[in-house]
Design a protein around this motif. Structure first.
Motif, mmCIF file in Angstrom:
data_model
loop_
_atom_site.group_PDB
_atom_site.id
_atom_site.type_symbol
_atom_site.label_atom_id
_atom_site.label_comp_id
_atom_site.label_asym_id
_atom_site.label_seq_id
_atom_site.Cartn_x
_atom_site.Cartn_y
_atom_site.Cartn_z
ATOM 1 N N ASN A 47 58.778 -33.485 -53.498
ATOM 2 C CA ASN A 47 58.953 -34.955 -52.920
ATOM 3 C C ASN A 47 59.305 -35.785 -53.678
ATOM 4 N N THR A 48 60.450 -36.078 -54.416
ATOM 5 C CA THR A 48 60.525 -37.084 -55.491
ATOM 6 C C THR A 48 60.478 -38.572 -54.595
ATOM 7 N N SER A 49 60.828 -38.733 -53.250
ATOM 8 C CA SER A 49 60.783 -40.074 -52.525
ATOM 9 C C SER A 49 59.458 -40.417 -52.755
ATOM 10 N N VAL A 50 58.400 -39.831 -52.722
ATOM 11 C CA VAL A 50 57.071 -40.287 -52.737
ATOM 12 C C VAL A 50 56.884 -40.828 -54.195
ATOM 13 N N VAL A 51 57.252 -39.969 -55.153
ATOM 14 C CA VAL A 51 57.282 -40.620 -56.646
ATOM 15 C C VAL A 51 57.935 -41.818 -56.647
ATOM 16 N N VAL A 52 59.107 -42.107 -56.176
ATOM 17 C CA VAL A 52 59.761 -43.206 -56.387
ATOM 18 C C VAL A 52 59.019 -44.345 -55.561
ATOM 19 N N HIS A 53 58.514 -44.174 -54.615
ATOM 20 C CA HIS A 53 57.909 -45.093 -53.802
ATOM 21 C C HIS A 53 56.681 -45.539 -54.652
ATOM 22 N N GLU A 54 55.874 -44.733 -55.184
ATOM 23 C CA GLU A 54 54.252 -45.173 -55.728
ATOM 24 C C GLU A 54 54.941 -45.682 -57.159
ATOM 25 N N LEU A 55 55.754 -45.185 -57.832
ATOM 26 C CA LEU A 55 56.200 -45.843 -59.269
ATOM 27 C C LEU A 55 56.769 -47.182 -59.264
ATOM 28 N N ALA A 56 57.580 -47.350 -57.863
ATOM 29 C CA ALA A 56 58.287 -48.870 -57.719
ATOM 30 C C ALA A 56 57.082 -49.916 -57.707
ATOM 31 N N HIS A 57 55.854 -49.202 -56.943
ATOM 32 C CA HIS A 57 54.820 -50.343 -56.911
ATOM 33 C C HIS A 57 54.188 -50.557 -58.183
ATOM 34 N N GLN A 58 54.285 -49.922 -59.404
ATOM 35 C CA GLN A 58 53.932 -50.382 -60.589
ATOM 36 C C GLN A 58 54.413 -51.865 -61.154
ATOM 37 N N TRP A 59 55.657 -52.302 -60.408
ATOM 38 C CA TRP A 59 56.072 -53.385 -60.673
ATOM 39 C C TRP A 59 55.806 -54.340 -59.424
ATOM 40 N N ARG A 105 59.319 -49.428 -50.282
ATOM 41 C CA ARG A 105 60.402 -48.560 -49.526
ATOM 42 C C ARG A 105 61.703 -48.737 -49.605
ATOM 43 N N TYR A 106 62.237 -50.129 -50.136
ATOM 44 C CA TYR A 106 63.450 -50.307 -50.282
ATOM 45 C C TYR A 106 63.888 -49.415 -51.776
ATOM 46 N N ALA A 107 62.837 -49.084 -52.620
ATOM 47 C CA ALA A 107 63.267 -48.396 -53.844
ATOM 48 C C ALA A 107 63.597 -46.865 -53.321
ATOM 49 N N GLN A 108 62.796 -46.406 -52.270
ATOM 50 C CA GLN A 108 63.150 -45.206 -51.863
ATOM 51 C C GLN A 108 64.650 -45.243 -51.297
ATOM 52 N N TRP A 109 65.174 -46.362 -50.635
ATOM 53 C CA TRP A 109 66.397 -46.437 -49.913
ATOM 54 C C TRP A 109 67.651 -46.580 -51.167
ATOM 55 N N LEU A 110 67.181 -47.056 -52.123
ATOM 56 C CA LEU A 110 68.185 -47.153 -53.351
ATOM 57 C C LEU A 110 68.188 -45.640 -54.057
ATOM 58 N N TRP A 111 67.029 -45.007 -54.042
ATOM 59 C CA TRP A 111 67.071 -43.447 -54.648
ATOM 60 C C TRP A 111 67.909 -42.643 -53.649
ATOM 61 N N SER A 112 67.732 -42.751 -52.330
ATOM 62 C CA SER A 112 68.524 -42.164 -51.434
ATOM 63 C C SER A 112 70.187 -42.399 -51.759
ATOM 64 N N GLU A 113 70.656 -43.705 -51.996
ATOM 65 C CA GLU A 113 72.053 -44.024 -52.589
ATOM 66 C C GLU A 113 72.360 -43.181 -53.804
ATOM 67 N N HIS A 114 71.259 -43.295 -54.657
ATOM 68 C CA HIS A 114 71.616 -42.648 -56.082
ATOM 69 C C HIS A 114 71.817 -41.380 -55.867
ATOM 70 N N GLU A 115 71.124 -40.768 -54.843
ATOM 71 C CA GLU A 115 71.458 -39.296 -54.725
ATOM 72 C C GLU A 115 72.378 -38.885 -53.859
ATOM 73 N N GLY A 116 72.984 -39.636 -53.313
ATOM 74 C CA GLY A 116 74.283 -39.406 -52.618
ATOM 75 C C GLY A 116 73.703 -38.976 -51.204
ATOM 76 N N VAL A 160 74.164 -44.543 -34.263
ATOM 77 C CA VAL A 160 74.179 -44.490 -35.769
ATOM 78 C C VAL A 160 73.659 -43.105 -36.414
ATOM 79 N N ALA A 161 74.356 -42.656 -37.144
ATOM 80 C CA ALA A 161 74.127 -41.264 -37.711
ATOM 81 C C ALA A 161 72.899 -41.287 -38.604
ATOM 82 N N GLN A 162 71.921 -40.317 -38.453
ATOM 83 C CA GLN A 162 70.913 -40.240 -39.330
ATOM 84 C C GLN A 162 71.101 -40.008 -40.796
ATOM 85 N N PRO A 163 71.079 -40.758 -41.681
ATOM 86 C CA PRO A 163 71.163 -40.442 -43.046
ATOM 87 C C PRO A 163 70.576 -39.021 -43.499
#
Length: 497
Positions: free
Chosen positions: A312-324, A345-356, A479-482
């Protein structure tokens, strides 16, 4: 986390040679709460803390904790007495070297009456000696001290400190920390910041952790148990310290496959959020039954349950984005929680885009389309959700939707300047939603009051015209589910029980 509303149920005296002393009537008790309407008795008035030095000894077998806390602070008013937030049994309190009277009060207050009243501006050294069994204590019907098979952890929001150190427990009074813990040989103590040299004597090992940047009390963590510790460095040389309980079972591999990408994720986040603000980074996964994760500063707490279904890298992204967003820049009051959760949460969305796996716009469209106008989701106002809804899913998803609406309104150039500039503008301080709006208006040159009101403060679904103008929900068709949605949704209990 806890979703509740709690109802309000360097010299001791100035020298006569230097100043005319104030009358007794000029000295008043510090308020038993810092003034946060969500939690009226959290934090305290009358003083400001700059540093906590905690010297602890813990016996995992019996959950017995002994401690001496030395608190450096300054009086912010003429004080006759003041409160600390604390639950354990106190044997002695000294203020600037002299013994002080003390008494327990209310659900979690320790009232301290110094030998002499304290004039405003007086530097304070407060020493509290204490002991007890943290798991035997509760306040308001709950505990945030979590026992594990080999020890215990303190990690919770909006409170966790009361069970292990006396404090001014509110994010608006941040401080630096030294946390020194003696544990039986073979057991480890994990906390925030950087680990100093360890030592062992007479069957006990000492672990000392130093946090040299301001830190909120709820972001201060302690984990005691038997861990496998891994170390490394980010591309920019920030030390990485991760720790895994030695009895995680079948969750161990998924936890490691997720946390060991911490350096990569920090490097990636730096591109969006700017220079990493602290002197170490990492996380720990103890063997607990809790379900949430928490952005404890530099040493994120992750429940094993976060990895029950695999990596679950998404939760890691979420918690690390909190450091800022949340740790370096902390909220002024608990009503400002959107700045923490909407952007993590928006950092998770950016990560989603990063991972395609789905763009931020696709995720925004999906969130908007997934909730009908009469869905209670829209009644939660992320800009001031109230204590009962502080960690509601709408604070995260509607909160991230508001971030996307802001991006579409001001354009990518201004938006990413805001995203990176905000943590620098308020580094190591506190800020409110109003402060953020003012900053976004300054950077973008656009008036944003209407947009913020629509997406953060109205208890209703923004109408189609507003959504269209924000480039959200361009079509009324399904709307399609990403592809990333299930992974993101799997982190929905990051602040759940």
């Amino acid at each position: 986390m806890h979703r509740r509303l709690i109802t309000p149920g360097a010299l001791a005296a100035a020298s006569l040679l230097l100043a005319i002393p104030a009358s007794a009537a000029d000295y008043q008790p510090g308020a038993p709460g810092i003034g946060d309407p969500y939690y009226p008795y959290y934090g305290n008035g009358g003083y400001d803390v700059s540093h906590y030095d905690l010297r602890l000894k813990y016996q995992p077998a019996t959950d017995e904790l002994e401690g001496t806390a030395t608190i450096r602070a300054k009086a912010t008013q003429n004080l006759s007495r003041f409160d600390l937030d604390f639950l354990l049994d106190v044997s002695e309190v000294r203020v600037n070297g002299a013994k002080a009277a003390f008494a327990a009060s209310g659900q979690h207050e320790l009232e301290v009456t110094p030998a002499n009243p304290l004039r405003k501006g007086t530097p304070l050294t407060i020493v509290v000696r204490y002991s007890g069994v943290p798991s035997s204590k509760s306040a308001y019907g709950f505990s945030t001290w979590h026992r594990t098979p080999d020890g215990a952890i303190a990690a919770d929001e909006p409170e966790a400190a009361w069970w292990w150190f006396p404090s001014n427990d509110h994010p608006s009074d941040k401080a630096t920390y030294d946390v020194s813990v003696d544990v039986p040989d073979g057991t480890q103590a994990i906390s925030n910041g950087t680990l100093q040299p360890t030592s062992s004597k007479h069957g006990w090992t000492n672990y000392t952790w130093r946090q040299n940047k301001p830190q909120a009390t709820y972001l201060t963590t302690l984990a005691i148990g038997k861990f496998d510790v891994t170390t490394g460095k980010t591309s920019n040389g920030v030390p990485i310290i991760n720790a895994y309980s030695k009895d995680l079972g079948d969750k161990d591999k998924a936890a490691r496959a997720s946390l060991e990408r911490t350096g990569e994720i920090v490097d990636w986040l730096t591109g969006y959020l700017g220079h990493y603000p602290f002197n170490s980074v990492g996380g720990y996964v103890p063997n607990t039954t809790t379900g949430y994760a928490l952005e404890t500063q530099t040493r994120v707490y992750y429940s094993p349950r976060q990895f029950a279904n695999g990596t679950n890298t998404s939760v890691v992204v979420h918690e690390l984005a909190h450091q800022w967003y949340g740790d370096s820049v902390s909220l002024k009051g608990w009503k400002d929680i959107w700045i923490n959760e909407g952007f993590a949460r928006y950092a998770q969305w950016l990560w989603s885009e990063h991972e395609g796996k789905g763009t931020t716009q696709e995720l925004a469209d999906y969130v908007y389309a997934s909730h009908a106008a009469d869905d209670a989701f829209w009644t939660v106002r992320p800009g001031d959700p109230g204590p009962d809804n502080q960690f509601d899913i709408a604070v995260y998803d509607r909160g991230a939707l508001a971030v996307q609406a802001l991006r579409n309104e001001v354009g990518d150039q201004a938006f990413f300047a805001i995203l990176k500039g905000w943590p620098k503008e308020h580094a190591y301080g506190n800020a409110s939603v109003a402060d953020f709006r003012a900053y976004a208006e300054k950077v973008s040159g656009k008036p944003l009051a209407a947009l913020f009101d629509t997406w953060l403060f109205q208890p209703s679904k923004p109408a189609a015209p507003a959504a269209h103008s924000a480039s959200v929900a361009k079509t009324s068709a399904a709307v399609a589910q990403p592809k990333s949605w299930e992974e993101i949704a799997a982190t929905n209990d990051v602040h759940g029980g």
